[in-house]
Design a protein around this motif. Sequence first.
Motif, PDB file in Angstrom:
ATOM      1  N   MET A  98       2.714   9.812  -4.490  1.00 17.53           N
ATOM      2  CA  MET A  98       2.123   8.569  -3.986  1.00 17.53           C
ATOM      3  C   MET A  98       1.508   7.745  -5.116  1.00 17.53           C
ATOM      4  O   MET A  98       1.594   6.513  -5.114  1.00 17.53           O
ATOM      5  CB  MET A  98       1.064   8.880  -2.932  1.00 17.53           C
ATOM      6  N   LEU A  99       0.890   8.420  -6.068  1.00 18.70           N
ATOM      7  CA  LEU A  99       0.352   7.693  -7.222  1.00 18.70           C
ATOM      8  C   LEU A  99       1.475   7.033  -8.009  1.00 18.70           C
ATOM      9  O   LEU A  99       1.339   5.911  -8.499  1.00 18.70           O
ATOM     10  CB  LEU A  99      -0.441   8.640  -8.121  1.00 18.70           C
ATOM     11  N   GLY A 100       2.603   7.748  -8.143  1.00 16.23           N
ATOM     12  CA  GLY A 100       3.751   7.157  -8.817  1.00 16.23           C
ATOM     13  C   GLY A 100       4.325   5.983  -8.040  1.00 16.23           C
ATOM     14  O   GLY A 100       4.727   4.971  -8.618  1.00 16.23           O
ATOM     15  N   GLY A 101       4.356   6.102  -6.714  1.00 10.62           N
ATOM     16  CA  GLY A 101       4.861   5.016  -5.880  1.00 10.62           C
ATOM     17  C   GLY A 101       3.959   3.817  -5.854  1.00 10.62           C
ATOM     18  O   GLY A 101       4.356   2.730  -5.408  1.00 10.62           O
ATOM     19  N   ALA A 102       2.715   3.982  -6.344  1.00 10.12           N
ATOM     20  CA  ALA A 102       1.788   2.851  -6.365  1.00 10.12           C
ATOM     21  C   ALA A 102       2.300   1.705  -7.243  1.00 10.12           C
ATOM     22  O   ALA A 102       1.966   0.542  -7.011  1.00 10.12           O
ATOM     23  CB  ALA A 102       0.419   3.310  -6.866  1.00 10.12           C
ATOM     24  N   LEU A 103       3.109   2.027  -8.251  1.00  6.33           N
ATOM     25  CA  LEU A 103       3.659   0.980  -9.125  1.00  6.33           C
ATOM     26  C   LEU A 103       4.443  -0.037  -8.322  1.00  6.33           C
ATOM     27  O   LEU A 103       4.313  -1.252  -8.526  1.00  6.33           O
ATOM     28  CB  LEU A 103       4.550   1.608 -10.197  1.00  6.33           C
ATOM     29  N   ILE A 104       5.256   0.441  -7.368  1.00  5.79           N
ATOM     30  CA  ILE A 104       6.064  -0.462  -6.539  1.00  5.79           C
ATOM     31  C   ILE A 104       5.208  -1.117  -5.465  1.00  5.79           C
ATOM     32  O   ILE A 104       5.219  -2.342  -5.293  1.00  5.79           O
ATOM     33  CB  ILE A 104       7.229   0.314  -5.897  1.00  5.79           C
ATOM     34  N   ILE A 105       4.437  -0.312  -4.742  1.00  4.32           N
ATOM     35  CA  ILE A 105       3.657  -0.813  -3.626  1.00  4.32           C
ATOM     36  C   ILE A 105       2.650  -1.862  -4.075  1.00  4.32           C
ATOM     37  O   ILE A 105       2.476  -2.913  -3.435  1.00  4.32           O
ATOM     38  CB  ILE A 105       2.944   0.345  -2.910  1.00  4.32           C
ATOM     39  N   GLU A 106       1.963  -1.609  -5.179  1.00  9.40           N
ATOM     40  CA  GLU A 106       0.930  -2.546  -5.639  1.00  9.40           C
ATOM     41  C   GLU A 106       1.518  -3.857  -6.115  1.00  9.40           C
ATOM     42  O   GLU A 106       0.883  -4.916  -5.960  1.00  9.40           O
ATOM     43  CB  GLU A 106       0.108  -1.889  -6.746  1.00  9.40           C
ATOM     44  N   ASN A 107       2.701  -3.821  -6.683  1.00 11.36           N
ATOM     45  CA  ASN A 107       3.328  -5.074  -7.090  1.00 11.36           C
ATOM     46  C   ASN A 107       3.817  -5.863  -5.877  1.00 11.36           C
ATOM     47  O   ASN A 107       3.776  -7.097  -5.884  1.00 11.36           O
ATOM     48  CB  ASN A 107       4.497  -4.790  -8.047  1.00 11.36           C
ATOM     49  N   VAL A 108       4.289  -5.180  -4.831  1.00  5.57           N
ATOM     50  CA  VAL A 108       4.729  -5.868  -3.620  1.00  5.57           C
ATOM     51  C   VAL A 108       3.561  -6.564  -2.933  1.00  5.57           C
ATOM     52  O   VAL A 108       3.671  -7.718  -2.492  1.00  5.57           O
ATOM     53  CB  VAL A 108       5.402  -4.876  -2.656  1.00  5.57           C
ATOM     54  N   PHE A 109       2.406  -5.887  -2.858  1.00 12.25           N
ATOM     55  CA  PHE A 109       1.266  -6.408  -2.114  1.00 12.25           C
ATOM     56  C   PHE A 109       0.211  -7.052  -3.009  1.00 12.25           C
ATOM     57  O   PHE A 109      -0.878  -7.393  -2.534  1.00 12.25           O
ATOM     58  CB  PHE A 109       0.620  -5.293  -1.287  1.00 12.25           C
ATOM     59  N   ALA A 110       0.509  -7.213  -4.291  1.00 14.02           N
ATOM     60  CA  ALA A 110      -0.422  -7.851  -5.238  1.00 14.02           C
ATOM     61  C   ALA A 110      -1.774  -7.159  -5.231  1.00 14.02           C
ATOM     62  O   ALA A 110      -2.827  -7.813  -5.223  1.00 14.02           O
ATOM     63  CB  ALA A 110      -0.576  -9.337  -4.918  1.00 14.02           C
ATOM     64  N   LEU A 111      -1.767  -5.837  -5.236  1.00  9.91           N
ATOM     65  CA  LEU A 111      -3.010  -5.064  -5.288  1.00  9.91           C
ATOM     66  C   LEU A 111      -3.390  -4.824  -6.746  1.00  9.91           C
ATOM     67  O   LEU A 111      -2.535  -4.421  -7.546  1.00  9.91           O
ATOM     68  CB  LEU A 111      -2.844  -3.728  -4.573  1.00  9.91           C
ATOM     69  N   PRO A 112      -4.647  -5.048  -7.119  1.00  9.15           N
ATOM     70  CA  PRO A 112      -5.061  -4.860  -8.523  1.00  9.15           C
ATOM     71  C   PRO A 112      -5.337  -3.392  -8.846  1.00  9.15           C
ATOM     72  O   PRO A 112      -6.412  -3.031  -9.315  1.00  9.15           O
ATOM     73  CB  PRO A 112      -6.343  -5.702  -8.602  1.00  9.15           C
ATOM     74  N   TYR A 137      -1.437  -2.603 -12.950  1.00  4.37           N
ATOM     75  CA  TYR A 137      -2.122  -2.767 -14.237  1.00  4.37           C
ATOM     76  C   TYR A 137      -1.333  -2.098 -15.365  1.00  4.37           C
ATOM     77  O   TYR A 137      -1.196  -2.657 -16.459  1.00  4.37           O
ATOM     78  CB  TYR A 137      -3.521  -2.175 -14.148  1.00  4.37           C
ATOM     79  N   SER A 138      -0.813  -0.905 -15.102  1.00  6.93           N
ATOM     80  CA  SER A 138      -0.026  -0.214 -16.117  1.00  6.93           C
ATOM     81  C   SER A 138       1.278  -0.959 -16.402  1.00  6.93           C
ATOM     82  O   SER A 138       1.746  -1.004 -17.547  1.00  6.93           O
ATOM     83  CB  SER A 138       0.277   1.216 -15.673  1.00  6.93           C
ATOM     84  N   PHE A 139       1.858  -1.563 -15.371  1.00 11.05           N
ATOM     85  CA  PHE A 139       3.091  -2.330 -15.549  1.00 11.05           C
ATOM     86  C   PHE A 139       2.842  -3.522 -16.475  1.00 11.05           C
ATOM     87  O   PHE A 139       3.606  -3.775 -17.414  1.00 11.05           O
ATOM     88  CB  PHE A 139       3.594  -2.804 -14.187  1.00 11.05           C
ATOM     89  N   ASN A 140       1.743  -4.248 -16.235  1.00 15.51           N
ATOM     90  CA  ASN A 140       1.416  -5.405 -17.074  1.00 15.51           C
ATOM     91  C   ASN A 140       1.058  -4.971 -18.497  1.00 15.51           C
ATOM     92  O   ASN A 140       1.428  -5.648 -19.472  1.00 15.51           O
ATOM     93  CB  ASN A 140       0.248  -6.185 -16.461  1.00 15.51           C
ATOM     94  N   ALA A 141       0.349  -3.850 -18.628  1.00 17.25           N
ATOM     95  CA  ALA A 141      -0.008  -3.362 -19.959  1.00 17.25           C
ATOM     96  C   ALA A 141       1.236  -2.978 -20.756  1.00 17.25           C
ATOM     97  O   ALA A 141       1.318  -3.221 -21.960  1.00 17.25           O
ATOM     98  CB  ALA A 141      -0.952  -2.166 -19.835  1.00 17.25           C
TER      99      ALA A 141
END
Length: 313
Positions: free
Chosen positions: A249-263, A268-272
């Motif tokens: 689930m932590l790994g899936g956060a990369l996709i989910i957070e970008n879809v829902f614009a969650l900070p 954050y790691s994707f932008n970094a």
Amino acid sequence: MISYVLRRLGTSLVLTVLVSMITFFLLSTSFDGIVRSILGTAATPAAVQAKKAEMGMDRPVIVQYFDWLFHALKGDFGVSYFTSQPVGTAVADHLTVTLSVVVVALLITAAISVVLGVLAASRGGVIDRLAQVASLVGYIVPNLLLAIALVVIFAVKLDWLPATGYTPFAESPGRWLASIIIPVIALTVGGTANLSAQIRGAMIGELRKDYVRTLRTRGISPRSIVLRHALRNAAGPAFTVLSLEFIAMLGGALIIENVFALPGIGSYSFNAALQGDVPIIMGLSLFGVLFVVGINLIVDVVNGWLNPKARQQ
């Protein structure tokens, strides 16, 4: 038991150092590009070399790594190249958002999976077939596709929930809950499909064992046999799968957070990574390794406590 824990702890520390070293060496191959991102595309080669010297990037890579490791052991992970924010503070701020989604999703996944798995194994028949169909659907439907469908239905069509964004719990518990409902559902579906199937299989195996037949001949109620005996014995494998689901689930956060614009930590790691922000990337990778190693260590210790044979491995 103590020697078993110490062996696992030593292996975990070695793995953490190796992963952080490999990550740093891979990042070192792009130092020129990172410096140009900081200075701008119009920077001259002389300016790039001067900036590298200023940032210590002109030293041997192995020296740079051990310098970073020495400071990291003291709790100093550096500051972001682009925002000058301390790495520890930045990671903690974004990690709070991610954990608020992942922990809620994990708790719901565990609750639903236990109910589905136990009912499917103990009742069989239609309930078992329905549970298997639900697990199959959860496997087939990708999280990204499910997330988009949920946004279209509940945010766009019905206007019940916000499509994007995040509200901290301290600011408004109601808006916080509304902002995480869809991401939580998207993570829960896949996790429940996997965990419920594992619990079902473990429970079926336990209910077929001789001790269950013995308990039945003694007049023990079926509910007591299932909940107090079979489920307890099936808890070990289920706990292992649950820990793996937490990491997934932590790994899936990369996709989910970008879809829902969650900070959160994923976006954050994707932008970094796109910016080449080395201190942030190293801090995030170190957190990731420590988290995975810590979860695996806890699982090993619990399994070693439940099953003495595992301590000999």
